[in-house]
Design a protein around this motif. Structure first.
Motif, short mmCIF file in Angstrom:
data_model
loop_
_atom_site.label_atom_id
_atom_site.label_comp_id
_atom_site.label_asym_id
_atom_site.label_seq_id
_atom_site.Cartn_x
_atom_site.Cartn_y
_atom_site.Cartn_z
N SER A 156 53.77 62.93 56.83
CA SER A 156 52.59 63.04 57.67
C SER A 156 51.58 63.90 56.94
O SER A 156 51.91 64.58 55.96
N ALA A 157 50.33 63.87 57.40
CA ALA A 157 49.29 64.61 56.68
C ALA A 157 48.26 65.16 57.65
O ALA A 157 48.06 64.63 58.74
N ARG A 158 47.63 66.23 57.21
CA ARG A 158 46.49 66.79 57.94
C ARG A 158 45.36 67.01 56.95
O ARG A 158 45.56 67.61 55.89
N ARG A 159 44.17 66.48 57.26
CA ARG A 159 43.03 66.65 56.36
C ARG A 159 42.55 68.10 56.40
O ARG A 159 42.32 68.67 57.46
N ILE A 160 42.44 68.68 55.23
CA ILE A 160 41.97 70.07 55.11
C ILE A 160 40.47 70.11 54.83
O ILE A 160 39.75 70.98 55.32
N MET A 161 39.99 69.14 54.05
CA MET A 161 38.59 69.17 53.63
C MET A 161 38.13 67.76 53.25
O MET A 161 38.83 67.05 52.53
N SER A 162 36.96 67.35 53.74
CA SER A 162 36.35 66.11 53.27
C SER A 162 35.73 66.36 51.90
O SER A 162 35.18 67.42 51.64
N ASN A 163 35.84 65.36 51.02
CA ASN A 163 35.47 65.60 49.63
C ASN A 163 35.04 64.28 48.98
O ASN A 163 35.86 63.52 48.48
N ARG A 164 33.73 63.99 49.01
CA ARG A 164 33.22 62.76 48.42
C ARG A 164 33.28 62.84 46.88
O ARG A 164 33.37 63.91 46.31
N ARG A 165 33.20 61.67 46.25
CA ARG A 165 33.18 61.60 44.79
C ARG A 165 31.89 60.93 44.34
O ARG A 165 31.39 60.02 45.00
N PHE A 166 31.38 61.39 43.19
CA PHE A 166 30.11 60.90 42.69
C PHE A 166 30.18 60.64 41.18
O PHE A 166 30.98 61.26 40.47
N LEU A 167 29.29 59.78 40.72
CA LEU A 167 29.02 59.65 39.30
C LEU A 167 27.98 60.71 38.93
O LEU A 167 27.04 60.96 39.68
#
Length: 318
Positions: A156-167
């Motif tokens: 199971s998992a719990r999201r700690i932080m949203s983290n987008r990725r970019f060029l």
């Protein structure tokens, strides 16, 4: 369950973990003959051989694997029951085993473990960092802290932080080689490749209408270390994919610029993973809550509109 049975379970779990009769004997402050006798009593009671013994090590028989699986579950349930009854109203205590990625674990999670230990001095933390994901159940970890998707259906998992990725790339590189206008343009650019686990080399993925697309890129520099490839991008060697966590401060300072800012890449959200079938202990819940609190607004989000506005200004000047 008798006290003797519980003790036998713990003895066998330790024996299976150490794969050594003498090692288990030392850990339990027994003589090797006493440990051998104890195993013999368990096997006679069950009427089955549980281990294959050599002069140097032991390995489990199929019956031993079954015994270990049930013994691990029973001992875990007993400990959870005892903690639920005796731990109410007091600070968390006991052993907490945590795994994290190598670089991120060393630079970011380790200092948080230090702070957690100061707040909860009765919790013993064993913290391990590895370059590859580990089997939490086989490794007897309470949790792992990782970027990306759930690696195992048993977790199971719990999201700690949203983290987008970019060029991204440095202004120096873009001034010299130009700025890509379309994703296909990346094939004509120098790309810095971050090799991770078993990902296909030089294949970058992006999202179009909820579908994953891929493009093959090339470049002269690659590494399996995120800090190294980030440094190369800052030095002007090419275009790189990095997460918002790594990029935010460099984009805001102008040392890096977003490339194709409207291109959506798979995110690299930070999760804490834990075994699904195991009830979380008070110490595990306390540490996860501690992480969530510390990762509230860890950076100022990257403003993709800035790069879009700058591009429109350049086009209008032409």
């Amino acid at each position: 369950m008798s006290t003797d049975s519980a003790s036998d379970f713990e003895f066998f779990i330790l024996l299976a973990k150490l794969k050594s009769m003498s090692g288990a004997a030392r850990a339990l402050d027994l003589t090797p003959p006493a440990a051998t006798k104890r195993l013999g009593i368990i096997e006679r009671r069950l009427g089955a051989r549980l281990v294959n013994r050599t002069t140097r090590s032991v390995s489990l028989t199929p019956e031993g694997e079954t015994y270990l699986r049930y013994a691990t579950q029973i001992v875990g349930q007993v400990r959870e029951m005892e903690e639920a009854i005796s731990g109410a109203g007091r600070d968390p205590q006991g052993l907490l085993r945590i795994n994290a990625t190598l670089g991120f674990g060393r630079t970011t999670i380790a200092p948080l473990v230090s702070d957690f230990a100061k707040r909860f001095p009765n919790v013993e933390v064993q913290f391990e960092v590895t370059d590859r994901p580990v089997d939490l159940i086989e490794g007897a970890f309470d949790m792992a802290i990782r970027f990306g998707e759930l690696p195992d259906s048993r977790l199971s998992a719990r999201r700690i932080m949203s983290n987008r990725r970019f060029l991204c790339a440095s202004p120096k590189y873009l001034e010299r080689f130009g700025t890509p206008e379309r994703v296909d343009d990346l094939q004509q650019h120098r790309c810095i490749i971050h090799r991770q686990n078993d990902d296909a080399y030089g294949v970058w993925r992006y999202i179009v209408n909820d579908h994953i697309e891929a493009i093959k890129v090339k470049g002269a520099l690659s590494s399996n270390d995120g800090d190294i490839v980030l440094r190369w991008a800052l030095d002007g060697h090419g275009i790189l994919i990095r997460s918002e966590w790594d990029l935010a401060k460099y984009v805001q300072s102008g040392r890096l610029k977003l490339v194709l800012p409207n291109t959506v890449l798979p995110s690299a959200d930070l999760f804490v993973y834990y075994p699904r079938q195991r009830n979380q202990t008070a110490r595990a819940r306390a540490f996860i809550d501690f992480l969530v609190d510390r990762f509230q607004a860890p950076f100022t989000p990257v403003d993709t509109a800035i790069d879009v506005r700058e591009r429109k200004k350049r086009v209008s000047r032409k």
